[in-house]
Design an enzyme around this catalytic site. Structure first.
Site, PDB file in Angstrom:
ATOM      1  N   HIS A 179      50.571 -42.069  57.570  1.00  0.00           N
ATOM      2  CA  HIS A 179      51.390 -43.149  58.137  1.00  0.00           C
ATOM      3  C   HIS A 179      52.314 -43.744  57.071  1.00  0.00           C
ATOM      4  CE1 HIS A 179      52.200 -46.570  60.886  1.00  0.00           C
ATOM      5  NE2 HIS A 179      52.329 -47.238  59.750  1.00  0.00           N
ATOM      6  N   GLU A 180      51.740 -44.105  55.939  1.00  0.00           N
ATOM      7  CA  GLU A 180      52.536 -44.723  54.883  1.00  0.00           C
ATOM      8  C   GLU A 180      53.515 -43.727  54.271  1.00  0.00           C
ATOM      9  OE1 GLU A 180      52.654 -47.853  54.500  1.00  0.00           O
ATOM     10  OE2 GLU A 180      50.995 -48.175  55.899  1.00  0.00           O
ATOM     11  N   HIS A 234      56.741 -43.814  56.190  1.00  0.00           N
ATOM     12  CA  HIS A 234      57.642 -44.877  55.727  1.00  0.00           C
ATOM     13  C   HIS A 234      58.265 -44.510  54.387  1.00  0.00           C
ATOM     14  CE1 HIS A 234      56.396 -47.446  58.941  1.00  0.00           C
ATOM     15  NE2 HIS A 234      55.180 -47.646  58.479  1.00  0.00           N
TER      16      HIS A 234
END
Length: 352
Positions: free
Chosen positions: A18-19, A22
């Site tokens: 997920h990170e 980003h």
């Protein structure tokens, strides 16, 4: 213990994915990233590479990608706040997108490894099944809907049968290429003898299809759609009060459940498949939950980004970023409080 360790590693991997979504989109779109962290709280391991600090933190309950100018006005041309709205939106949505991709790929890997997958097509009936015949179900029928709810994958059948109430069901099946409506079918769980044991079941056995490259992709997409429907159904039950705080689980409860699911597999291979299937469900769950328009979540940031752009279009002025920072700060504090409460609830369940 093996499945718990694997569950923790896979759960941490979902956070990292997920990170990373980003992080990589921020880098590609020219935003300066100050820190890329997995976990929260005190730093366990940290190193600097270029302009970015990479950290592993103590609490395995999240992570973050700290970008320059994320919550404040910044004159740096590489600051998040200095970038065009579409760039900021892509960066904010990338984490959830990567979680969905991770869930999709994991399901596809499971189907490929298994070589087949269950489909809502009737293979045979248990001895004594009373709803078979010209006016009922037949071998080869593909179930299209139950009580008006579309059946896309085999798991939909289990979900709709489990939630059905009453002594009859309304089914639509595909038979010889044509839809057949079977209203008021007296289909209820009954006791059947299976391998010398009495089992309460519906008395229907479903078929499997061989996995091919194209069918795996289609079936994986449909399965992720089933996961998404399950998440929305759970949210609806939470909002309407059908489930409460005691039904929620945090990292402790999830890891405990993964251990139980793995142990019930009967073998290490089957146990790993169970764990990976649940992790895929969690991946899609995280993708959807993070896009909810709630403060401190990616969806909340996207919502305020859109509101800010609409406000600037109508008034000619930008919203002060400090207000957004206050909103997200308060939301983050509430989120941490909720996680603490849910974690204590998980521990209490384990103890009791």
């Amino acid at each position: 213990m093996l499945y718990i360790i694997v569950g923790i590693l896979l759960f941490g991997l979902l956070i990292a994915v997920h990170e990373w979504g980003h992080f990589i989109t921020a880098k590609l779109l020219g935003v300066k990233v100050n820190e890329f962290a997995i976990g929260m709280g005190p730093v366990l391991v940290s190193f600097q590479k270029g302009e970015t600090q990479y950290s592993l933190r103590l609490l395995p309950v999240g992570g973050y990608c700290a970008m320059e100018g994320e919550d404040e006005t910044n004159d740096d041309p590489r600051a998040f706040s200095s970038k065009a709205p579409w760039r900021r939106l892509v960066i904010l949505a990338a984490g959830s997108f990567m979680n969905f991709v991770a869930g999709f790929l994991l399901v596809a890997l499971l189907f490929t490894a298994a070589g087949s997958y269950a489909v809502p097509v009737i293979r045979e009936f248990a001895e004594g099944f009373s709803c078979a015949g010209a006016d009922g179900l037949q071998v080869g029928d593909r179930i299209l809907s139950i009580n008006g709810h579309t059946i896309s994958v085999y798991q939909d059948v289990s979900t709709q049968l489990a939630s059905a109430s009453g002594e009859t069901l309304d089914l639509v099946v595909e038979r010889d290429g044509e839809p057949v409506v079977l209203n008021d079918l007296p289909l209820t769980p009954k006791d059947y003898t299976v391998d010398g044991q009495t089992v309460t079941m519906y008395g229907i056995y479903f078929d499997k299809e061989q996995a091919t490259a194209s069918s795996v992709l289609v079936q994986s997409w449909k399965t992720c759609g089933y996961f998404a429907r399950a998440v929305w159904s759970g949210l609806a039950m939470l909002v309407t009060g059908q489930v409460g705080l005691h039904d929620m689980s945090g990292p402790v409860g999830i890891v405990s459940y993964l251990g139980q699911a793995g142990s019930q597999g009967g073998s290490v291979a089957a146990g790993m498949q169970n764990v990976c299937y649940i992790i895929a469900l969690i991946a899609v769950n995280l993708a959807i939950m993070n896009l909810l328009p709630l403060p401190a979540l990616d969806g909340g940031r996207i919502f305020l980004l859109i509101v800010g752009e609409v406000w600037q279009l109508l008034s000619g002025r930008r919203l002060d970023p400090k207000y957004e920072a206050w909103i997200h700060g308060a939301g983050f504090a509430l989120l941490l409080l909720l996680m603490v409460v849910v974690t204590f609830s998980d521990i209490w369940k384990l103890v009791t």
